[in-house]
Design a protein around this motif. Structure first.
Motif, PDB file in Angstrom:
ATOM      1  N   PHE A 471       0.812  -1.087   0.046  1.00  9.16           N
ATOM      2  CA  PHE A 471      -0.001  -0.073   0.006  1.00  9.16           C
ATOM      3  C   PHE A 471       0.998   1.314  -0.087  1.00  9.16           C
ATOM      4  CE2 PHE A 471      -4.102  -2.120   2.171  1.00  9.16           C
ATOM      5  CZ  PHE A 471      -4.141  -2.792   1.111  1.00  9.16           C
ATOM      6  N   SER A 472       1.794   1.244   0.534  1.00 10.03           N
ATOM      7  CA  SER A 472       3.004   2.176   0.886  1.00 10.03           C
ATOM      8  C   SER A 472       3.351   2.643  -0.490  1.00 10.03           C
ATOM      9  CB  SER A 472       3.974   1.935   1.921  1.00 10.03           C
ATOM     10  OG  SER A 472       5.072   2.905   1.838  1.00 10.03           O
ATOM     11  N   ALA A 473       3.782   1.631  -1.181  1.00 13.79           N
ATOM     12  CA  ALA A 473       4.558   1.747  -2.505  1.00 13.79           C
ATOM     13  C   ALA A 473       3.592   2.286  -3.574  1.00 13.79           C
ATOM     14  CB  ALA A 473       4.959   0.449  -2.909  1.00 13.79           C
ATOM     15  N   ALA A 480      -0.889   4.225 -11.639  1.00 11.67           N
ATOM     16  CA  ALA A 480      -1.488   2.840 -11.580  1.00 11.67           C
ATOM     17  C   ALA A 480      -2.572   2.626 -10.386  1.00 11.67           C
ATOM     18  CB  ALA A 480      -0.094   2.107 -11.325  1.00 11.67           C
ATOM     19  N   GLN A 481      -3.160   1.602 -10.219  1.00 10.33           N
ATOM     20  CA  GLN A 481      -4.110   1.292  -8.978  1.00 10.33           C
ATOM     21  C   GLN A 481      -4.006  -0.164  -8.980  1.00 10.33           C
ATOM     22  OE1 GLN A 481      -8.086   1.235 -11.289  1.00 10.33           O
ATOM     23  NE2 GLN A 481      -7.096   0.823 -13.152  1.00 10.33           N
ATOM     24  N   LEU A 482      -4.540  -0.453  -7.581  1.00 11.07           N
ATOM     25  CA  LEU A 482      -4.326  -1.817  -7.135  1.00 11.07           C
ATOM     26  C   LEU A 482      -5.432  -2.476  -6.816  1.00 11.07           C
ATOM     27  CD1 LEU A 482      -1.977  -3.876  -5.650  1.00 11.07           C
ATOM     28  CD2 LEU A 482      -2.848  -2.575  -3.586  1.00 11.07           C
ATOM     29  N   MET A 483      -5.181  -3.815  -7.532  1.00  9.52           N
ATOM     30  CA  MET A 483      -6.255  -4.898  -7.079  1.00  9.52           C
ATOM     31  C   MET A 483      -5.742  -6.027  -6.333  1.00  9.52           C
ATOM     32  SD  MET A 483      -8.870  -7.120  -9.305  1.00  9.52           S
ATOM     33  CE  MET A 483     -10.323  -6.015  -9.344  1.00  9.52           C
ATOM     34  N   VAL A 484      -6.496  -6.400  -5.187  1.00  9.32           N
ATOM     35  CA  VAL A 484      -6.022  -7.299  -3.991  1.00  9.32           C
ATOM     36  C   VAL A 484      -6.714  -8.541  -4.404  1.00  9.32           C
ATOM     37  CG1 VAL A 484      -5.499  -7.743  -1.858  1.00  9.32           C
ATOM     38  CG2 VAL A 484      -5.438  -5.471  -2.710  1.00  9.32           C
ATOM     39  N   LYS A 485      -6.175  -9.475  -4.758  1.00  9.59           N
ATOM     40  CA  LYS A 485      -6.979 -10.792  -4.890  1.00  9.59           C
ATOM     41  C   LYS A 485      -6.445 -11.707  -3.405  1.00  9.59           C
ATOM     42  CE  LYS A 485      -9.131 -14.695  -6.245  1.00  9.59           C
ATOM     43  NZ  LYS A 485      -8.938 -15.540  -4.960  1.00  9.59           N
ATOM     44  N   LEU A 486      -7.676 -11.928  -2.640  1.00 12.32           N
ATOM     45  CA  LEU A 486      -7.382 -12.654  -1.319  1.00 12.32           C
ATOM     46  C   LEU A 486      -7.030 -14.008  -1.583  1.00 12.32           C
ATOM     47  CD1 LEU A 486      -8.588  -9.913  -0.504  1.00 12.32           C
ATOM     48  CD2 LEU A 486      -9.615 -11.266   1.290  1.00 12.32           C
ATOM     49  N   HIS A 487      -6.275 -14.840  -0.733  1.00 14.47           N
ATOM     50  CA  HIS A 487      -6.261 -16.240  -0.757  1.00 14.47           C
ATOM     51  C   HIS A 487      -7.513 -16.812  -0.338  1.00 14.47           C
ATOM     52  CE1 HIS A 487      -4.971 -20.401   0.331  1.00 14.47           C
ATOM     53  NE2 HIS A 487      -3.758 -20.357  -0.228  1.00 14.47           N
ATOM     54  N   LYS A 495     -12.550  -7.021   4.278  1.00 16.12           N
ATOM     55  CA  LYS A 495     -12.783  -5.771   5.230  1.00 16.12           C
ATOM     56  C   LYS A 495     -11.493  -5.159   5.740  1.00 16.12           C
ATOM     57  CE  LYS A 495     -15.329  -4.264   9.121  1.00 16.12           C
ATOM     58  NZ  LYS A 495     -16.253  -4.768  10.263  1.00 16.12           N
ATOM     59  N   PRO A 496     -10.475  -6.030   6.146  1.00 14.31           N
ATOM     60  CA  PRO A 496      -9.217  -5.689   6.554  1.00 14.31           C
ATOM     61  C   PRO A 496      -8.309  -4.913   5.972  1.00 14.31           C
ATOM     62  CG  PRO A 496      -9.581  -7.888   7.661  1.00 14.31           C
ATOM     63  CD  PRO A 496     -10.641  -7.567   6.654  1.00 14.31           C
ATOM     64  N   TYR A 497      -8.429  -5.547   4.638  1.00 12.51           N
ATOM     65  CA  TYR A 497      -7.765  -4.404   3.405  1.00 12.51           C
ATOM     66  C   TYR A 497      -8.196  -3.195   3.153  1.00 12.51           C
ATOM     67  CZ  TYR A 497      -5.268  -8.962   2.712  1.00 12.51           C
ATOM     68  OH  TYR A 497      -4.543 -10.291   3.016  1.00 12.51           O
ATOM     69  N   TYR A 498      -9.683  -3.099   3.020  1.00  9.47           N
ATOM     70  CA  TYR A 498     -10.149  -1.973   2.888  1.00  9.47           C
ATOM     71  C   TYR A 498      -9.820  -0.869   4.054  1.00  9.47           C
ATOM     72  CZ  TYR A 498     -12.809  -3.101  -1.447  1.00  9.47           C
ATOM     73  OH  TYR A 498     -13.038  -3.574  -2.858  1.00  9.47           O
ATOM     74  N   GLU A 499      -9.956  -1.316   5.088  1.00  5.78           N
ATOM     75  CA  GLU A 499      -9.848  -0.558   6.510  1.00  5.78           C
ATOM     76  C   GLU A 499      -8.351  -0.083   6.404  1.00  5.78           C
ATOM     77  OE1 GLU A 499     -10.850  -3.073   9.689  1.00  5.78           O
ATOM     78  OE2 GLU A 499     -13.005  -2.635   9.492  1.00  5.78           O
ATOM     79  N   GLY A 505      -4.828   6.118   3.145  1.00  5.58           N
ATOM     80  CA  GLY A 505      -5.171   6.979   2.000  1.00  5.58           C
ATOM     81  C   GLY A 505      -4.943   6.650   0.742  1.00  5.58           C
ATOM     82  N   LEU A 506      -5.131   5.128   0.471  1.00 12.03           N
ATOM     83  CA  LEU A 506      -5.060   4.590  -0.944  1.00 12.03           C
ATOM     84  C   LEU A 506      -6.588   4.021  -1.232  1.00 12.03           C
ATOM     85  CD1 LEU A 506      -3.153   3.572  -2.996  1.00 12.03           C
ATOM     86  CD2 LEU A 506      -2.940   1.498  -1.750  1.00 12.03           C
ATOM     87  N   ARG A 507      -6.802   4.100  -2.356  1.00 17.34           N
ATOM     88  CA  ARG A 507      -7.863   3.482  -3.066  1.00 17.34           C
ATOM     89  C   ARG A 507      -7.376   2.220  -3.623  1.00 17.34           C
ATOM     90  NH1 ARG A 507     -11.835   7.183  -6.279  1.00 17.34           N
ATOM     91  NH2 ARG A 507     -13.132   4.880  -6.271  1.00 17.34           N
ATOM     92  N   ILE A 508      -8.278   1.132  -3.330  1.00 12.43           N
ATOM     93  CA  ILE A 508      -8.169  -0.235  -3.822  1.00 12.43           C
ATOM     94  C   ILE A 508      -9.319  -0.995  -4.171  1.00 12.43           C
ATOM     95  CG2 ILE A 508      -5.985  -0.459  -2.461  1.00 12.43           C
ATOM     96  CD1 ILE A 508      -7.733  -2.395  -0.661  1.00 12.43           C
ATOM     97  N   LYS A 509      -9.107  -1.853  -4.873  1.00 11.50           N
ATOM     98  CA  LYS A 509     -10.287  -2.845  -5.280  1.00 11.50           C
ATOM     99  C   LYS A 509      -9.848  -4.469  -4.627  1.00 11.50           C
ATOM    100  CE  LYS A 509     -13.452  -2.408  -6.641  1.00 11.50           C
ATOM    101  NZ  LYS A 509     -14.969  -1.974  -6.259  1.00 11.50           N
TER     102      LYS A 509
END
Length: 623
Positions: A471-473, A480-487, A495-499, A505-509
């Motif tokens: 997230f920091s990077a 660029a934008q970040l998508m997180v695919k959970l295991h 929920k913890p990733y969005y929090e 201060g980062l928007r993710i999906k």
């Protein structure tokens, strides 16, 4: 050096921020601490600064061998159920839990690395901001150290999880009894055992899409045409999953929990108590004597986990075995195909099949490496005749693997009999070999992604602290934008990733259930540590970053074989992402090596892996 500060707890960052650290060297012992220290702006070193990759790889191999030999020296394999060593139903769990608990792998790692750090720094003073595990190790290695220990309740967690699983199993049993009330047992040609969480949207060989088992779907669908089959699944994720159960009913699925009964429950409790008495009468002095690792007596750290195993976990294994036996009596399969055969459920299915004399086959479901404890055995662990009577480990009659790389791992360091391994390739990759075209625009539209920005995909593996670094990077990469695919096994969900992202201060999906092939196809860069999705990214021609700041060796040789860009320090990640997003020449060199890597590790990409598995199944059924 005046002062060495060892940090294994993320909360320590706040305390260190207000301290004068000019004459101190701060060393982070794990990923979660590294992420917190970086966010706090504290200058620190990681284990990577003290270890070479080869050294760390040797340490991992040493810990695997130590635990395998410990099982013999401690005589824990003498504790049996149905003359099977119960050790094999919790060995992997004791070495490396899926949760963030300090098991043998972590205990040995901390012991080895702290010894190396102490030897190389020769500090006058040592302070450790740590949990009880690190506190015990540091106090034995450096008796004069100042220990600032955090409270830790991790020994309570497995009890809560197991009791929760029991309740869930009970609920799923009654839901299935209602939903599948018309199910009638009949003789089956093939029974497939799998996990509920693997039922998801998948791409088929012909390019069409539909929901099916992500590992066995191709084989199940094809087998259904010529054989009477049954798929039975067990669910370990957080949700109850009634809607998924209804969907799966249409695919010849019956939940494993359907076969649970009060009779087997009472019997299992009785037998589990008998096993617990074997543990209570075991020679604890012999076990403690065997529990010395590199001069550190770790029996005090192991004992709470062993107590839990013999109070709770063994009951679960026995219950699974007895339920599987009852299921096999009712459905009378001629052959069984299992996945994740080294985990407690899969191992129980194998044990039951062996007791019933039913041939059983296993399908490789993920990456197997030399550092995979569950597949690493010393001589004497596995019978050449595949016997499962003590002290031998229950394994399948035949294990279908990706290719020669995996076969060599299983037969050489793994000590599997060569006759038990067959190279087939992974059936679910048949669609890639047949040139399935994925729609990038569809993914961007479906998840509300910005089409003007490039997409970085992160496939998680439940490694604490990686979200802070990634997230920091990403926060400083504006195009660029970040998508997180959970295991699939992350029970807490998105929920913890969005929090965390909102806090930074980062928007993710973030998504948990999704077509991974579609996400990989849509991305411009993928980040992982050692996931099978890394191999899939290379197969699909996507540049890959391996993020590993643990100091431990890479589990998978993506970087070592030149197919991926390795990041071993948190402050290098941003530049690595930017490089793969912009340096076309470098990316092309990576992708070329990635194609060579794919052939070596995924066998023949000819679209015929399903055929090879089915041919072997048919051969057994013909006898």
């Amino acid at each position: 050096m005046d002062s060495l500060i060892l940090v294994s707890e993320p909360k320590a960052a706040k305390k260190l921020k207000g301290m004068d650290l000019r004459s101190s060297v701060v060393v982070s012992l794990n990923e979660s601490s590294s992420g917190s220290l970086k966010n706090a702006g504290i200058i620190f070193s990681t284990i990577n600064d003290f270890l070479q990759q080869k050294e760390s790889k040797d340490l991992t191999q040493k810990s695997i061998r130590w635990l395998r030999e410990w099982a013999n020296k401690s005589r824990i394999k003498e504790i049996t159920y149905r003359n099977i060593s119960v050790w094999w139903f919790f060995d992997f769990w004791l070495y490396q839990s899926f949760f963030r608990w300090d098991m043998v792998k972590t205990i040995c790692w901390y012991t080895d690395t702290i010894k190396i750090i102490l030897r190389k720094t020769k500090p006058k003073r040592v302070t450790a901001f740590c949990n009880p595990t690190v506190a015990e190790i540091v106090s034995q290695l450096h008796p004069g150290a100042e220990i600032r220990k955090s409270r830790n309740f991790q020994h309570m967690h497995p009890y809560l999880i197991d009791y929760g699983l029991r309740a869930k199993h009970c609920l799923r049993k009654w839901m299935s009894r209602v939903l599948n009330r018309k199910h009638s047992a009949e003789n089956r040609d093939i029974m497939f055992t799998t996990y509920t969480s693997w039922f998801r949207q998948c791409v088929r060989e012909d390019g069409s899409e539909g929901k099916e088992d992500a590992i066995l779907g191709y084989v199940v669908r094809r087998a259904m045409k010529d054989h009477k089959i049954l798929v039975t699944d067990i669910d370990f994720i957080k949700s109850i999953g009634f809607s998924k159960m209804k969907e799966m009913k249409k695919k010849e699925n019956i939940p494993f929990e359907h076969y649970l009964s009060w009779r087997t429950d009472r019997y299992s409790k009785k037998k589990a108590e008998e096993v617990r008495k074997q543990w209570e009468s075991a020679d604890k002095k012999k076990i403690e004597k065997a529990s010395v690792y590199e001069g550190v007596n770790i029996y005090g750290l192991l004992r709470p986990w062993l107590e839990f195993v013999f109070r709770n976990r063994i009951y679960m294994a026995i219950r699974y075995i007895e339920t599987a036996l009852e299921m096999m009596d009712k459905e009378n399969p001629r052959l069984i195909v299992a996945v994740d055969e080294t985990a407690i459920f899969g191992r129980s299915i194998i044990a039951a099949a062996r007791i019933k004399g039913i041939p059983i086959m296993a399908v490789q479901h993920g990456y197997i490496t030399p550092e995979a404890f569950e597949y690493s055995h010393i001589k004497g662990d596995i019978s050449g005749e595949l016997s499962q009577e003590k002290p031998y480990c229950p394994i399948a009659d035949k294990t279908f693997v990706y290719g020669p790389y995996t076969k060599e791992i299983l037969t050489v360091p793994g000590n599997y009999p060569e006759k038990s391994i067959e190279m087939t390739g992974q059936p679910r990759y048949d669609c890639l070999a047949r040139g399935k075209a994925f729609d990038k625009k569809k993914v961007f539209s479906q998840y509300g992604l910005d089409r003007k920005k490039k997409l970085v995909l992160w496939t998680t593996q439940m490694i604490a602290g990686q979200e802070d670094m990634i997230f920091s990077a990403m926060k400083s990469i504006k195009d660029a934008q970040l998508m997180v695919k959970l295991h699939p096994r992350e029970i807490e969900g998105v929920k913890p990733y969005y929090e965390k992202a909102k806090k930074m201060g980062l928007r993710i999906k973030a998504v948990q259930q999704a077509n991974t092939f579609e996400l990989i196809n849509a991305c411009d860069v993928m980040i992982t540590m050692f996931s099978t999705t890394g191999l899939e990214a290379l197969m699909m021609g996507k540049p890959l970053i391996v993020l590993n700041v643990s100091g431990r060796p890479d589990h998978v040789p993506f970087v070592q074989e030149g197919a991926a860009l390795g990041v071993y320090s948190p402050d290098k990640l941003k530049d690595a992402i930017k490089k793969l997003l912009s340096d076309k020449r470098f990316v092309q060199e990576l992708l070329k090596k990635g194609r060579d890597y794919s052939y070596k590790h995924a066998y023949k990409m000819d679209g015929k892996a399903t055929d090879r598995v089915l041919d072997s199944i048919k051969e057994v059924l013909s006898h």
